[in-house]
Design a protein around this motif. Sequence first.
Motif, mmCIF file in Angstrom:
data_model
loop_
_atom_site.group_PDB
_atom_site.id
_atom_site.type_symbol
_atom_site.label_atom_id
_atom_site.label_comp_id
_atom_site.label_asym_id
_atom_site.label_seq_id
_atom_site.Cartn_x
_atom_site.Cartn_y
_atom_site.Cartn_z
ATOM 1 N N ILE A 87 85.736 22.732 48.146
ATOM 2 C CA ILE A 87 84.971 23.139 49.325
ATOM 3 C C ILE A 87 84.684 24.639 49.287
ATOM 4 N N VAL A 88 85.662 25.447 48.900
ATOM 5 C CA VAL A 88 85.444 26.891 48.780
ATOM 6 C C VAL A 88 84.348 27.175 47.753
ATOM 7 N N CYS A 89 84.369 26.471 46.635
ATOM 8 C CA CYS A 89 83.335 26.664 45.611
ATOM 9 C C CYS A 89 81.954 26.307 46.145
ATOM 10 N N LEU A 90 81.857 25.230 46.922
ATOM 11 C CA LEU A 90 80.573 24.853 47.515
ATOM 12 C C LEU A 90 80.093 25.907 48.510
ATOM 13 N N VAL A 91 81.017 26.456 49.279
ATOM 14 C CA VAL A 91 80.659 27.524 50.221
ATOM 15 C C VAL A 91 80.135 28.743 49.456
ATOM 16 N N LEU A 92 80.724 29.045 48.315
ATOM 17 C CA LEU A 92 80.246 30.170 47.504
ATOM 18 C C LEU A 92 78.833 29.914 46.979
ATOM 19 N N ILE A 93 78.537 28.673 46.604
ATOM 20 C CA ILE A 93 77.179 28.340 46.160
ATOM 21 C C ILE A 93 76.197 28.543 47.310
ATOM 22 N N VAL A 94 76.571 28.047 48.499
ATOM 23 C CA VAL A 94 75.699 28.215 49.675
ATOM 24 C C VAL A 94 75.486 29.702 49.963
ATOM 25 N N ALA A 95 76.544 30.491 49.856
ATOM 26 C CA ALA A 95 76.414 31.934 50.091
ATOM 27 C C ALA A 95 75.450 32.552 49.084
ATOM 28 N N GLY A 96 75.517 32.125 47.835
ATOM 29 C CA GLY A 96 74.595 32.624 46.821
ATOM 30 C C GLY A 96 73.157 32.255 47.116
ATOM 31 N N VAL A 97 72.935 31.011 47.553
ATOM 32 C CA VAL A 97 71.584 30.561 47.886
ATOM 33 C C VAL A 97 71.040 31.365 49.061
ATOM 34 N N VAL A 98 71.849 31.553 50.079
ATOM 35 C CA VAL A 98 71.421 32.342 51.244
ATOM 36 C C VAL A 98 71.125 33.775 50.802
ATOM 37 N N GLY A 99 71.974 34.324 49.964
ATOM 38 C CA GLY A 99 71.746 35.681 49.470
ATOM 39 C C GLY A 99 70.439 35.805 48.706
#
Length: 104
Positions: A87-99
């Motif tokens: 889940i943390v890894c998925l949140v990091l992907i989402v953060a990258g996409v938003v960035g």
Amino acid sequence: MSWFLLVISGFLETAWAVALERSQGFTKPVPSAVFAVAIVLSMLGLGLALREIPVGTGYAVWVGIGAVGTALIGMIWLGEPANIARIVCLVLIVAGVVGLKVFH
């Protein structure tokens, strides 16, 4: 409009990935047909979005949406493991996409 197309195309990437798994090597006709339609529409939308969005940003966002969506469906409906590290890894992907969107 390009960002809308890109997001929809990312969701379609999730759809074709799940349909591909469900087709069991293209032996099941309905998931195989869903796969074929979803992948064509996903690529079409990505291609149209890339008219206005840089390819690096667009492709990364498309893959990110598809990867996160597919992983979530796997964890929620397909019985794949759901642990805090995933889940943390998925949140990091989402953060990258938003960035990528914010700094576009």
